[in-house]
Design an enzyme around this catalytic site. Structure first.
Site, PDB file in Angstrom:
ATOM      1  N   HIS A 152      -6.190  -7.455  10.826  1.00 55.70           N
ATOM      2  CA  HIS A 152      -6.842  -6.178  11.152  1.00 55.70           C
ATOM      3  C   HIS A 152      -7.718  -5.650  10.024  1.00 55.70           C
ATOM      4  O   HIS A 152      -8.051  -4.466  10.004  1.00 55.70           O
ATOM      5  CB  HIS A 152      -5.779  -5.148  11.573  1.00 55.70           C
ATOM      6  CG  HIS A 152      -5.049  -5.552  12.820  1.00 55.70           C
ATOM      7  ND1 HIS A 152      -3.790  -5.093  13.147  1.00 55.70           N
ATOM      8  CD2 HIS A 152      -5.407  -6.411  13.816  1.00 55.70           C
ATOM      9  CE1 HIS A 152      -3.404  -5.633  14.298  1.00 55.70           C
ATOM     10  NE2 HIS A 152      -4.362  -6.436  14.714  1.00 55.70           N
ATOM     11  N   ASP A 178      -3.006  -3.004   4.165  1.00 57.55           N
ATOM     12  CA  ASP A 178      -2.749  -2.778   2.732  1.00 57.55           C
ATOM     13  C   ASP A 178      -2.674  -4.111   1.985  1.00 57.55           C
ATOM     14  O   ASP A 178      -2.701  -5.188   2.592  1.00 57.55           O
ATOM     15  CB  ASP A 178      -1.455  -1.969   2.548  1.00 57.55           C
ATOM     16  CG  ASP A 178      -0.242  -2.688   3.121  1.00 57.55           C
ATOM     17  OD1 ASP A 178       0.125  -3.750   2.586  1.00 57.55           O
ATOM     18  OD2 ASP A 178       0.342  -2.213   4.112  1.00 57.55           O
ATOM     19  N   GLY A 208       9.111  -6.878  10.786  1.00 58.31           N
ATOM     20  CA  GLY A 208       8.562  -5.523  10.808  1.00 58.31           C
ATOM     21  C   GLY A 208       7.454  -5.294  11.808  1.00 58.31           C
ATOM     22  O   GLY A 208       6.575  -4.476  11.571  1.00 58.31           O
ATOM     23  N   TYR A 213      -9.597   7.062   6.058  1.00 60.06           N
ATOM     24  CA  TYR A 213      -9.285   5.837   5.305  1.00 60.06           C
ATOM     25  C   TYR A 213      -9.211   6.086   3.800  1.00 60.06           C
ATOM     26  O   TYR A 213      -8.471   5.393   3.100  1.00 60.06           O
ATOM     27  CB  TYR A 213     -10.271   4.713   5.651  1.00 60.06           C
ATOM     28  CG  TYR A 213      -9.983   4.165   7.030  1.00 60.06           C
ATOM     29  CD1 TYR A 213      -8.905   3.307   7.252  1.00 60.06           C
ATOM     30  CD2 TYR A 213     -10.743   4.545   8.135  1.00 60.06           C
ATOM     31  CE1 TYR A 213      -8.607   2.843   8.521  1.00 60.06           C
ATOM     32  CE2 TYR A 213     -10.456   4.078   9.407  1.00 60.06           C
ATOM     33  CZ  TYR A 213      -9.379   3.223   9.595  1.00 60.06           C
ATOM     34  OH  TYR A 213      -9.084   2.775  10.859  1.00 60.06           O
ATOM     35  N   MET A 257      15.472  -9.395   4.774  1.00 55.69           N
ATOM     36  CA  MET A 257      14.739 -10.528   4.213  1.00 55.69           C
ATOM     37  C   MET A 257      15.539 -11.349   3.193  1.00 55.69           C
ATOM     38  O   MET A 257      15.448 -12.567   3.188  1.00 55.69           O
ATOM     39  CB  MET A 257      13.411 -10.053   3.607  1.00 55.69           C
ATOM     40  CG  MET A 257      12.362  -9.685   4.639  1.00 55.69           C
ATOM     41  SD  MET A 257      11.954 -11.044   5.742  1.00 55.69           S
ATOM     42  CE  MET A 257      11.344 -12.225   4.558  1.00 55.69           C
TER      43      MET A 257
END
Length: 232
Positions: free
Chosen positions: A106, A91, A172, A55, A220
């Site tokens: 998550h 992120d 996505g 990480y 988009m």
């Protein structure tokens, strides 16, 4: 007049275009690691140092990249809609692009949390979390990430937002990782569903289903035009 509620589910594809490696890119491996080694409670108990390093590298990578047009369009749409983003990504690119309502299913890459008390969560200033970094109660800090086999604490909030969507947008994501993939089934029948992905996932046919078979950076802006022309 109140703005219409645009609920957006985003996944790895939107971050990949900024240069963040997608989850399980090759054969269930994450840069050479079996995902269970670095993203499960068992992996953490077996080798916390490996998990922390993994990480740390994710954070280092995330700091070096920028939001892309896909993120920026979503932030811009807040001028016209009440935008609620539900992301499977850990992120902070949505926030850095300017989106103000983001639910992280998550977890968050730039947070750590206590291994003793999950309510003790800390923002991280840099990219490094080490063995020996402890919470105020003296227990080791771990990434504030939802690992395989763990509850998804933000799921109920995500479901509630989805059930109130005037428009639902998927960008996505392959719609194969549950429970997030099940959200599309909770969208009200009369609400349009828009999907943007170069590999379109299966979505149950319904009236007002719009499919854009392209990546987020090119798809988009077209979605934004559709939304403003047809659904404002």
């Amino acid at each position: 007049m109140a703005k219409k509620k645009l609920v957006v589910l985003t996944g790895a594809g939107i971050s990949a275009e900024s240069g963040i490696a997608t989850f399980r890119d090759a054969n269930g491996l994450w840069e050479g690691h079996d995902v269970m080694e670095v993203a499960s409670p068992q992996g953490w108990h077996k080798n916390p140092e490996l998990v922390l390093d993994f990480y740390n590298q994710r954070r280092k990578n995330a700091i070096s990249v920028k939001p892309n047009a896909g993120h920026e369009v979503l932030a811009e749409l807040e001028k016209y809609f009440d935008v609620r983003i539900i992301t499977q990504n850990v992120d902070d690119l949505h926030e850095r692009a300017g989106s103000t309502h983001v639910i992280h299913l998550h977890g968050k890459l730039f947070e750590s949390r206590s291994t003793l008390d999950p309510t003790l969560v800390y923002k991280m200033a840099g990219w490094e979390l080490k063995l020996g970094d402890k919470c105020e109660r003296g227990s080791q800090l771990r990434p504030n990430i939802v690992w395989f086999g763990e509850q998804v604490p933000m799921m109920e909030q995500a479901m509630a937002e989805t059930m109130q969507a005037d428009v639902f947008l998927v960008a996505g994501t392959s719609l194969v990782v549950y429970p997030a993939a099940g959200l599309v089934d909770l969208v009200p029948n009369e609400s349009p569903v828009i999907v943007v992905d170069p590999n379109l996932p299966y979505v149950r046919p319904k009236p007002n289903l719009h499919l854009f078979e392209e990546k987020a950076t090119t798809g988009m802006p077209k979605v934004a035009t559709l939304l403003r022309e047809k659904y404002l």
